[in-house]
Design a protein around this motif. Structure first.
Motif, PDB file in Angstrom:
ATOM      1  N   LYS A 173       0.869  -1.143  -0.099  1.00  0.00           N
ATOM      2  CA  LYS A 173       0.062   0.208  -0.103  1.00  0.00           C
ATOM      3  C   LYS A 173       0.769   1.197   0.223  1.00  0.00           C
ATOM      4  O   LYS A 173       0.440   2.108  -0.709  1.00  0.00           O
ATOM      5  CB  LYS A 173      -1.037  -0.086   1.158  1.00  0.00           C
ATOM      6  N   LEU A 174       1.982   1.214   0.684  1.00  0.00           N
ATOM      7  CA  LEU A 174       2.925   2.416   0.912  1.00  0.00           C
ATOM      8  C   LEU A 174       3.515   2.437  -0.554  1.00  0.00           C
ATOM      9  O   LEU A 174       3.771   3.738  -0.965  1.00  0.00           O
ATOM     10  CB  LEU A 174       3.893   2.136   1.767  1.00  0.00           C
ATOM     11  N   ILE A 175       3.820   1.488  -1.348  1.00  0.00           N
ATOM     12  CA  ILE A 175       4.305   1.584  -2.699  1.00  0.00           C
ATOM     13  C   ILE A 175       3.261   2.248  -3.485  1.00  0.00           C
ATOM     14  O   ILE A 175       3.576   3.289  -4.348  1.00  0.00           O
ATOM     15  CB  ILE A 175       4.652   0.136  -3.283  1.00  0.00           C
ATOM     16  N   ARG A 176       1.962   1.631  -3.431  1.00  0.00           N
ATOM     17  CA  ARG A 176       1.044   2.384  -4.387  1.00  0.00           C
ATOM     18  C   ARG A 176       0.809   3.793  -3.959  1.00  0.00           C
ATOM     19  O   ARG A 176       0.376   4.343  -4.939  1.00  0.00           O
ATOM     20  CB  ARG A 176      -0.343   1.372  -3.882  1.00  0.00           C
ATOM     21  N   GLY A 178       2.863   6.060  -3.207  1.00  0.00           N
ATOM     22  CA  GLY A 178       4.009   6.575  -3.452  1.00  0.00           C
ATOM     23  C   GLY A 178       4.774   7.354  -2.250  1.00  0.00           C
ATOM     24  O   GLY A 178       5.418   8.100  -2.326  1.00  0.00           O
ATOM     25  N   VAL A 179       4.425   6.498  -1.258  1.00  0.00           N
ATOM     26  CA  VAL A 179       5.283   6.850  -0.024  1.00  0.00           C
ATOM     27  C   VAL A 179       6.780   6.078  -0.127  1.00  0.00           C
ATOM     28  O   VAL A 179       7.965   6.748   0.316  1.00  0.00           O
ATOM     29  CB  VAL A 179       4.643   6.028   1.358  1.00  0.00           C
ATOM     30  N   ILE A 180       6.743   4.774  -0.388  1.00  0.00           N
ATOM     31  CA  ILE A 180       8.166   4.385  -0.850  1.00  0.00           C
ATOM     32  C   ILE A 180       8.310   3.827  -2.203  1.00  0.00           C
ATOM     33  O   ILE A 180       7.153   3.662  -3.032  1.00  0.00           O
ATOM     34  CB  ILE A 180       8.477   3.181   0.283  1.00  0.00           C
ATOM     35  N   ASP A 181       9.392   3.558  -2.632  1.00  0.00           N
ATOM     36  CA  ASP A 181       9.506   2.797  -4.018  1.00  0.00           C
ATOM     37  C   ASP A 181       9.412   1.515  -3.930  1.00  0.00           C
ATOM     38  O   ASP A 181       9.491   0.776  -2.880  1.00  0.00           O
ATOM     39  CB  ASP A 181      10.825   3.304  -4.753  1.00  0.00           C
ATOM     40  N   ASP A 182       9.768   0.730  -5.059  1.00  0.00           N
ATOM     41  CA  ASP A 182       9.690  -0.917  -5.101  1.00  0.00           C
ATOM     42  C   ASP A 182      10.644  -1.500  -4.086  1.00  0.00           C
ATOM     43  O   ASP A 182      10.503  -2.622  -3.749  1.00  0.00           O
ATOM     44  CB  ASP A 182       9.686  -1.438  -6.371  1.00  0.00           C
ATOM     45  N   ASP A 183      11.782  -0.445  -3.672  1.00  0.00           N
ATOM     46  CA  ASP A 183      12.842  -1.361  -2.725  1.00  0.00           C
ATOM     47  C   ASP A 183      12.817  -0.613  -1.612  1.00  0.00           C
ATOM     48  O   ASP A 183      13.865  -0.795  -0.689  1.00  0.00           O
ATOM     49  CB  ASP A 183      14.221  -1.147  -3.531  1.00  0.00           C
ATOM     50  N   GLY A 184      11.870   0.040  -1.035  1.00  0.00           N
ATOM     51  CA  GLY A 184      11.682   0.475   0.122  1.00  0.00           C
ATOM     52  C   GLY A 184      12.130   1.918   0.493  1.00  0.00           C
ATOM     53  O   GLY A 184      12.107   2.426   1.640  1.00  0.00           O
ATOM     54  N   ASN A 192      10.005  13.596   5.689  1.00  0.00           N
ATOM     55  CA  ASN A 192      10.243  12.042   5.531  1.00  0.00           C
ATOM     56  C   ASN A 192       9.079  11.489   6.519  1.00  0.00           C
ATOM     57  O   ASN A 192       9.301  10.240   6.674  1.00  0.00           O
ATOM     58  CB  ASN A 192      11.606  11.537   6.082  1.00  0.00           C
ATOM     59  N   LEU A 193       8.093  12.035   6.787  1.00  0.00           N
ATOM     60  CA  LEU A 193       7.117  11.527   7.694  1.00  0.00           C
ATOM     61  C   LEU A 193       5.695  10.906   6.808  1.00  0.00           C
ATOM     62  O   LEU A 193       5.439  11.480   5.977  1.00  0.00           O
ATOM     63  CB  LEU A 193       6.604  12.443   8.688  1.00  0.00           C
ATOM     64  N   PHE A 194       5.282   9.735   7.371  1.00  0.00           N
ATOM     65  CA  PHE A 194       4.111   9.398   6.722  1.00  0.00           C
ATOM     66  C   PHE A 194       3.340   8.565   7.876  1.00  0.00           C
ATOM     67  O   PHE A 194       3.534   8.330   8.636  1.00  0.00           O
ATOM     68  CB  PHE A 194       4.451   8.292   5.468  1.00  0.00           C
ATOM     69  N   ARG A 195       2.001   8.270   7.522  1.00  0.00           N
ATOM     70  CA  ARG A 195       1.222   7.689   8.080  1.00  0.00           C
ATOM     71  C   ARG A 195       0.568   6.306   7.496  1.00  0.00           C
ATOM     72  O   ARG A 195       0.201   6.619   6.432  1.00  0.00           O
ATOM     73  CB  ARG A 195      -0.150   8.247   8.906  1.00  0.00           C
ATOM     74  N   LEU A 196       0.665   5.039   8.091  1.00  0.00           N
ATOM     75  CA  LEU A 196       0.115   4.154   7.397  1.00  0.00           C
ATOM     76  C   LEU A 196      -1.112   3.969   7.446  1.00  0.00           C
ATOM     77  O   LEU A 196      -1.815   3.630   6.533  1.00  0.00           O
ATOM     78  CB  LEU A 196       0.762   2.666   8.209  1.00  0.00           C
TER      79      LEU A 196
END
Length: 496
Positions: A173-176, A178-184, A192-196
């Motif tokens: 979900k984070l990849i979809r 746009g929070v992280i790329d395919d390699d994390g 650099n903050l996000f919420r799951l």
């Protein structure tokens, strides 16, 4: 190579009806909670085969001074087994990328034999009978295949926080999003903050469990390993357990949004032996233990809440310069301190610190290579804990009501620091303070933070409240205790 086993000399003549095989990831922070699960199962009448890699099996036995603890009472139903991890004796076991790859090939044949009752010398002597259920580390989820083929009840234990497990399970979900790329790697995040999820606390994408390892290739491989094994554990295990409790991470357990909302919190697992009589004290999986408990006598001589306890775990590495700054900061505080320095590192400290009688100044501390941490943190003389923020250490501080000065090193420790400093507000962080330059924290900063932490009554009140919640969960009617009963009921409801 055949599996190596150590068993009690007081073997039971009648095999217990239920026999659990436990397989932790080969790191001290995983072995410790697994060993406590083992003893909780022993208390419920199970026999337990505890499987370590040969490397860690030898270390645990040596640390236990002959594993004498396994010979008391129902400890005779505990068998410690070592299996090959696929690495040469000269290789670095802290290279988890290499270790993960070799274990997946080397361990399964031994595991198959143990599950069938034919692996490991000493099996017939102990008389434990065939394995009837399995508990594996989430990081060893590939081991669940062997249990499933035999129709054995199974559980997977996550040894870190539920929040970190939620992130691993929510990585796609984070990849979809746009929070992280395919390699994390984090992408375009504000600070650099996000919420799951909306209800979960903000997390720093720079310091996720797979990041901040100093090697991008290793970080990428660890990201894919952790996320894949977490998903595999959820898909294959009957039950997912976590060494935490609901009030500690309410955003994970009070809403259905979190990917980890279905896990059962069973913590804080006891990682010491204070809850048992001396005849039932037991091995808990420490790698550096010695028979020297002199530090407890040192604590007995100190006043209430006066001692600074310093311990950075079994992996954290610090430069000689940094170790010396810590030493100077502790000396300048004029407070008594107990400092656990890993074997081989004490020589980097100033001589007066190691031999204060021959030195000078206000040094009133003690430097040791090992301390019984649970007993230390439970001691009324301890006022604060300078810690690397490993999850076991964090929980031990919480359940003993000890404020923390946070010095994280890698993996989930930065997330734990966020919990400690920003969410629970029971500690201070070292890495975001004035005058932190060149990667070295000065003695002046250390002294200032210690004084601020030890004089903060609000921190003391909040950590005391968490201690009470931990005790409530560990009680017979607590949620964590009830969840452990669910595990036991599942493991005993049917025989293969």
């Amino acid at each position: 190579m055949a599996a190596a086993a150590a068993s009690s000399t007081e073997a039971s003549h009648v095999a217990p009806r239920f026999h659990a095989l436990l397989l932790p990831f080969p790191a001290q922070g995983h072995v410790i909670p697994f060993m406590e699960v083992a003893h909780c199962l022993l208390d419920r009448g199970f026999a337990v085969t505890f499987v370590n890699t040969e490397h860690n099996h030898r270390r645990v036995l040596a640390a236990a001074v002959g594993a004498a603890a396994t010979s008391a009472g129902n400890r005779s139903q505990l068998r410690l087994v070592g299996v090959a991890d696929g690495m040469d004796d000269t290789e670095d076991r802290d290279n988890f990328v290499r270790l993960n790859a070799t274990m997946k090939e080397a361990i399964p044949p031994h595991l198959e034999a143990l599950l069938d009752g034919s692996g490991g010398e000493g099996q017939g002597e102990v008389g434990l009978g065939k394995v009837t259920c399995v508990v594996v580390d989430v990081g060893m989820a590939w081991a669940l295949d062997a249990a499933k083929r035999r129709g054995l009840p199974s559980a997977a234990l996550w040894a870190a926080s539920a929040a970190v497990l939620a992130v691993l399970l929510g990585a796609q979900k984070l990849i979809r999003d746009g929070v992280i790329d395919d390699d994390g790697r984090p992408l375009n995040l504000e600070d650099n903050l996000f919420r799951l999820t909306e209800s979960m606390p903000p997390m720093d994408g720079t310091f996720m469990a797979w990041n901040f390892m100093g090697n991008r290739d290793a970080e990428r491989m660890v990201f894919h390993y952790l996320t894949s094994t977490a998903r595999a554990a959820v898909a294959k295990a009957d039950i997912i357990l976590c060494n935490t409790f609901a009030e500690l991470e309410p955003a994970v357990f009070t809403t259905g949004e979190s990917p980890a909302a279905a896990i059962l919190p069973v913590g804080p697992l006891h990682t010491g032996s204070e809850r048992r009589s001396p005849s039932h004290q037991h091995l808990v999986g420490n790698f550096w233990q010695t028979a020297d408990d002199a530090c407890l006598s040192f604590l007995d001589a100190q006043s209430h809440g006066s001692v600074v306890y310093v311990a950075f775990g079994s992996i954290t590495v610090m430069s000689t310069e940094q170790l010396q700054e810590i030493a100077l900061g502790l000396e300048a505080s004029a407070r008594p301190f107990l400092w656990v320095v890993r074997p081989g590192l004490a020589g980097k400290l100033p001589a007066p610190l190691l031999h204060p009688a021959a030195g000078h100044g206000n040094c009133r501390g003690m430097v040791v290579e090992w301390a019984p941490q649970q007993r230390v943190l439970a001691h009324p003389a301890v006022g604060c804990f300078v810690t690397h923020c490993g999850w076991n250490s964090t929980l031990e501080a919480v359940r003993n009501g000890v404020p923390m000065l946070c010095w994280p090193y890698f993996t989930d420790q930065f997330t734990n620091q966020t919990y400690i400093c920003d969410i629970w507000q029971i500690g201070l962080r070292i890495s975001m303070v004035p005058n932190y330059v060149s990667g070295i924290v000065s003695k002046e900063i250390i002294l200032d933070l210690l004084e601020r932490l030890l004089s903060d009554d609000g921190v003391k009140q909040r950590v005391q409240k968490l201690k009470e919640l931990a005790e409530m969960n560990m009680g017979a009617d607590g949620e964590s205790a009830r969840n452990f009963n669910i595990l036991v009921e599942h493991m005993t409801r049917s025989m293969p």
